[in-house]
Design a protein around this motif. Structure first.
Motif, PDB file in Angstrom:
ATOM      1  N   THR A   3       0.838  -1.203   0.000  1.00  0.00           N
ATOM      2  CA  THR A   3       0.000   0.000   0.000  1.00  0.00           C
ATOM      3  C   THR A   3       0.869   1.247   0.000  1.00  0.00           C
ATOM      4  OG1 THR A   3      -1.691  -1.216   1.218  1.00  0.00           O
ATOM      5  CG2 THR A   3      -1.888   1.174   1.205  1.00  0.00           C
ATOM      6  N   ILE A   4       1.917   1.243   0.786  1.00  0.00           N
ATOM      7  CA  ILE A   4       2.838   2.381   0.839  1.00  0.00           C
ATOM      8  C   ILE A   4       3.554   2.535  -0.500  1.00  0.00           C
ATOM      9  CG2 ILE A   4       4.927   3.284   1.950  1.00  0.00           C
ATOM     10  CD1 ILE A   4       3.881   1.810   4.537  1.00  0.00           C
ATOM     11  N   TYR A   5       4.014   1.436  -1.060  1.00  0.00           N
ATOM     12  CA  TYR A   5       4.703   1.506  -2.349  1.00  0.00           C
ATOM     13  C   TYR A   5       3.759   1.986  -3.450  1.00  0.00           C
ATOM     14  CZ  TYR A   5       7.831   0.346  -6.181  1.00  0.00           C
ATOM     15  OH  TYR A   5       8.629   0.418  -7.303  1.00  0.00           O
ATOM     16  N   GLU A   6       2.510   1.536  -3.412  1.00  0.00           N
ATOM     17  CA  GLU A   6       1.548   2.009  -4.414  1.00  0.00           C
ATOM     18  C   GLU A   6       1.345   3.519  -4.287  1.00  0.00           C
ATOM     19  OE1 GLU A   6      -0.960   1.381  -7.761  1.00  0.00           O
ATOM     20  OE2 GLU A   6       0.516   0.065  -6.817  1.00  0.00           O
ATOM     21  N   GLY A   7       1.314   4.037  -3.047  1.00  0.00           N
ATOM     22  CA  GLY A   7       1.230   5.481  -2.848  1.00  0.00           C
ATOM     23  C   GLY A   7       2.415   6.196  -3.455  1.00  0.00           C
ATOM     24  N   TYR A   8       3.590   5.618  -3.304  1.00  0.00           N
ATOM     25  CA  TYR A   8       4.794   6.190  -3.906  1.00  0.00           C
ATOM     26  C   TYR A   8       4.679   6.206  -5.437  1.00  0.00           C
ATOM     27  CZ  TYR A   8       9.645   7.021  -5.009  1.00  0.00           C
ATOM     28  OH  TYR A   8      10.807   7.557  -5.518  1.00  0.00           O
ATOM     29  N   GLY A  13       5.344   7.764 -10.205  1.00  0.00           N
ATOM     30  CA  GLY A  13       5.550   6.798 -11.281  1.00  0.00           C
ATOM     31  C   GLY A  13       4.264   6.330 -11.911  1.00  0.00           C
ATOM     32  N   SER A  14       4.272   5.064 -12.285  1.00  0.00           N
ATOM     33  CA  SER A  14       3.122   4.421 -12.907  1.00  0.00           C
ATOM     34  C   SER A  14       2.507   3.457 -11.902  1.00  0.00           C
ATOM     35  CB  SER A  14       3.575   3.645 -14.147  1.00  0.00           C
ATOM     36  OG  SER A  14       4.182   4.495 -15.078  1.00  0.00           O
ATOM     37  N   PRO A  15       1.405   3.852 -11.269  1.00  0.00           N
ATOM     38  CA  PRO A  15       0.772   2.975 -10.292  1.00  0.00           C
ATOM     39  C   PRO A  15       0.280   1.686 -10.948  1.00  0.00           C
ATOM     40  CG  PRO A  15      -0.392   5.075 -10.459  1.00  0.00           C
ATOM     41  CD  PRO A  15       0.712   5.106 -11.429  1.00  0.00           C
ATOM     42  N   ARG A  16       0.232   0.645 -10.147  1.00  0.00           N
ATOM     43  CA  ARG A  16      -0.212  -0.653 -10.641  1.00  0.00           C
ATOM     44  C   ARG A  16      -1.714  -0.817 -10.539  1.00  0.00           C
ATOM     45  NH1 ARG A  16       3.644  -3.529  -6.525  1.00  0.00           N
ATOM     46  NH2 ARG A  16       2.629  -1.891  -5.354  1.00  0.00           N
ATOM     47  N   LEU A  17      -2.358  -0.125  -9.600  1.00  0.00           N
ATOM     48  CA  LEU A  17      -3.769  -0.364  -9.321  1.00  0.00           C
ATOM     49  C   LEU A  17      -4.683   0.817  -9.609  1.00  0.00           C
ATOM     50  CD1 LEU A  17      -3.292  -2.163  -5.892  1.00  0.00           C
ATOM     51  CD2 LEU A  17      -3.654  -3.213  -8.131  1.00  0.00           C
ATOM     52  N   PHE A  18      -4.128   2.007  -9.766  1.00  0.00           N
ATOM     53  CA  PHE A  18      -4.946   3.208  -9.894  1.00  0.00           C
ATOM     54  C   PHE A  18      -4.544   4.000 -11.130  1.00  0.00           C
ATOM     55  CE2 PHE A  18      -4.646   2.209  -5.382  1.00  0.00           C
ATOM     56  CZ  PHE A  18      -5.982   2.184  -5.022  1.00  0.00           C
ATOM     57  N   ALA A  19      -5.487   4.801 -11.615  1.00  0.00           N
ATOM     58  CA  ALA A  19      -5.227   5.700 -12.735  1.00  0.00           C
ATOM     59  C   ALA A  19      -5.821   7.062 -12.415  1.00  0.00           C
ATOM     60  CB  ALA A  19      -5.818   5.134 -14.019  1.00  0.00           C
ATOM     61  N   PRO A  20      -5.225   7.773 -11.444  1.00  0.00           N
ATOM     62  CA  PRO A  20      -5.774   9.085 -11.080  1.00  0.00           C
ATOM     63  C   PRO A  20      -5.662  10.054 -12.252  1.00  0.00           C
ATOM     64  CG  PRO A  20      -3.651   8.720 -10.009  1.00  0.00           C
ATOM     65  CD  PRO A  20      -4.007   7.460 -10.721  1.00  0.00           C
ATOM     66  N   GLY A  21      -6.663  10.917 -12.373  1.00  0.00           N
ATOM     67  CA  GLY A  21      -6.752  11.759 -13.550  1.00  0.00           C
ATOM     68  C   GLY A  21      -6.069  13.107 -13.468  1.00  0.00           C
ATOM     69  N   ASP A  22      -6.033  13.727 -12.327  1.00  0.00           N
ATOM     70  CA  ASP A  22      -5.493  15.084 -12.261  1.00  0.00           C
ATOM     71  C   ASP A  22      -4.525  15.209 -11.084  1.00  0.00           C
ATOM     72  OD1 ASP A  22      -6.953  16.098  -9.782  1.00  0.00           O
ATOM     73  OD2 ASP A  22      -8.648  15.511 -11.032  1.00  0.00           O
ATOM     74  N   HIS A  23      -3.811  16.309 -11.053  1.00  0.00           N
ATOM     75  CA  HIS A  23      -2.766  16.508 -10.043  1.00  0.00           C
ATOM     76  C   HIS A  23      -3.308  16.443  -8.616  1.00  0.00           C
ATOM     77  CE1 HIS A  23       0.966  17.837  -8.288  1.00  0.00           C
ATOM     78  NE2 HIS A  23       0.300  18.777  -7.637  1.00  0.00           N
ATOM     79  N   ASP A  24      -4.461  17.051  -8.364  1.00  0.00           N
ATOM     80  CA  ASP A  24      -5.028  17.036  -7.008  1.00  0.00           C
ATOM     81  C   ASP A  24      -5.371  15.613  -6.567  1.00  0.00           C
ATOM     82  OD1 ASP A  24      -4.810  19.774  -6.809  1.00  0.00           O
ATOM     83  OD2 ASP A  24      -6.880  20.163  -7.390  1.00  0.00           O
ATOM     84  N   THR A  25      -5.950  14.835  -7.476  1.00  0.00           N
ATOM     85  CA  THR A  25      -6.288  13.445  -7.157  1.00  0.00           C
ATOM     86  C   THR A  25      -5.025  12.627  -6.907  1.00  0.00           C
ATOM     87  OG1 THR A  25      -8.292  13.620  -8.496  1.00  0.00           O
ATOM     88  CG2 THR A  25      -7.533  11.394  -7.950  1.00  0.00           C
ATOM     89  N   ILE A  26      -4.008  12.845  -7.707  1.00  0.00           N
ATOM     90  CA  ILE A  26      -2.725  12.151  -7.527  1.00  0.00           C
ATOM     91  C   ILE A  26      -2.172  12.436  -6.137  1.00  0.00           C
ATOM     92  CG2 ILE A  26      -0.298  12.174  -8.261  1.00  0.00           C
ATOM     93  CD1 ILE A  26      -1.369  12.507 -11.153  1.00  0.00           C
ATOM     94  N   LEU A  27      -2.153  13.690  -5.753  1.00  0.00           N
ATOM     95  CA  LEU A  27      -1.616  14.073  -4.450  1.00  0.00           C
ATOM     96  C   LEU A  27      -2.427  13.457  -3.309  1.00  0.00           C
ATOM     97  CD1 LEU A  27       0.486  15.760  -2.947  1.00  0.00           C
ATOM     98  CD2 LEU A  27      -1.124  17.661  -3.019  1.00  0.00           C
ATOM     99  N   LEU A  29      -4.605  10.860  -3.354  1.00  0.00           N
ATOM    100  CA  LEU A  29      -4.582   9.399  -3.360  1.00  0.00           C
ATOM    101  C   LEU A  29      -3.240   8.872  -2.864  1.00  0.00           C
ATOM    102  CD1 LEU A  29      -5.830   6.656  -3.960  1.00  0.00           C
ATOM    103  CD2 LEU A  29      -5.070   6.936  -6.342  1.00  0.00           C
ATOM    104  N   GLY A  30      -2.147   9.454  -3.335  1.00  0.00           N
ATOM    105  CA  GLY A  30      -0.835   9.011  -2.870  1.00  0.00           C
ATOM    106  C   GLY A  30      -0.672   9.187  -1.378  1.00  0.00           C
ATOM    107  N   ASP A  31      -1.070  10.337  -0.855  1.00  0.00           N
ATOM    108  CA  ASP A  31      -0.980  10.573   0.589  1.00  0.00           C
ATOM    109  C   ASP A  31      -1.883   9.622   1.375  1.00  0.00           C
ATOM    110  OD1 ASP A  31       0.825  12.575   0.055  1.00  0.00           O
ATOM    111  OD2 ASP A  31      -0.513  14.221   0.627  1.00  0.00           O
ATOM    112  N   TYR A  32      -3.091   9.370   0.847  1.00  0.00           N
ATOM    113  CA  TYR A  32      -3.998   8.433   1.516  1.00  0.00           C
ATOM    114  C   TYR A  32      -3.365   7.036   1.582  1.00  0.00           C
ATOM    115  CZ  TYR A  32      -7.646   5.092   2.358  1.00  0.00           C
ATOM    116  OH  TYR A  32      -8.353   4.045   2.867  1.00  0.00           O
ATOM    117  N   LEU A  33      -2.785   6.594   0.485  1.00  0.00           N
ATOM    118  CA  LEU A  33      -2.177   5.262   0.476  1.00  0.00           C
ATOM    119  C   LEU A  33      -0.995   5.179   1.432  1.00  0.00           C
ATOM    120  CD1 LEU A  33      -2.457   4.507  -3.327  1.00  0.00           C
ATOM    121  CD2 LEU A  33      -3.705   3.351  -1.482  1.00  0.00           C
ATOM    122  N   TYR A  34      -0.164   6.239   1.491  1.00  0.00           N
ATOM    123  CA  TYR A  34       0.914   6.269   2.488  1.00  0.00           C
ATOM    124  C   TYR A  34       0.338   6.085   3.893  1.00  0.00           C
ATOM    125  CZ  TYR A  34       4.622   8.322  -0.543  1.00  0.00           C
ATOM    126  OH  TYR A  34       5.578   8.566  -1.488  1.00  0.00           O
ATOM    127  N   ALA A  35      -0.649   6.914   4.216  1.00  0.00           N
ATOM    128  CA  ALA A  35      -1.225   6.894   5.564  1.00  0.00           C
ATOM    129  C   ALA A  35      -1.887   5.548   5.866  1.00  0.00           C
ATOM    130  CB  ALA A  35      -2.238   8.031   5.717  1.00  0.00           C
TER     131      ALA A  35
END
Length: 121
Positions: A3-8, A13-27, A29-35
């Motif tokens: 989960t942490i690596y997917e957030g990274y 990079g290129s996530p394996r499970l998600f395809a976020p569309g915009d910069h805000d969603t990327i930020l 989602l990545g922070d949520y996965l880290y947490a």
């Protein structure tokens, strides 16, 4: 860990499970996965592992911001030696690579680093 690596990967990079569309969603989602990953590690009772992942996330953000190198060895060593505080001892990529190989084996580390390079921008 995944989960942490997917957030990274969402952040850098290129996530394996998600395809976020915009910069805000990327930020977000990545922070949520880290947490979420850190919460799961804490629930498993590993305070040391949580500390290691906090160190890793911090180091990777610094390396990415400075454009100063490859964070792959830090990932490899942190995962192979989870809970042992490897990043408190060194942040030298060569030393981290060697520590990862000693813990997980040369071939496993080679494959992991190759997969990492293919996913990270």
């Amino acid at each position: 860990m995944e989960t942490i690596y997917e957030g990274y990967l969402v952040h850098y990079g290129s996530p394996r499970l998600f395809a976020p569309g915009d910069h805000d969603t990327i930020l977000l989602l990545g922070d949520y996965l880290y947490a979420h990953g850190l919460v799961r590690l804490a629930a498993a009772g590993s305070v040391e592992a949580v500390a290691d992942m906090g160190e890793l996330i911090s180091l990777c953000a610094q390396v990415r911001a400075e454009g100063s190198g490859d964070e792959g060895p830090a990932w490899a060593a942190s995962v192979a030696l989870l809970g042992q505080g490897v990043l408190k001892e060194t942040d030298d990529p060569e030393a981290l690579h060697a520590r990862a190989e000693a813990a997980a084996g040369r071939e496993a580390v080679r494959r992991a680093l190759e997969a990492h390079r293919q996913r990270v921008r």
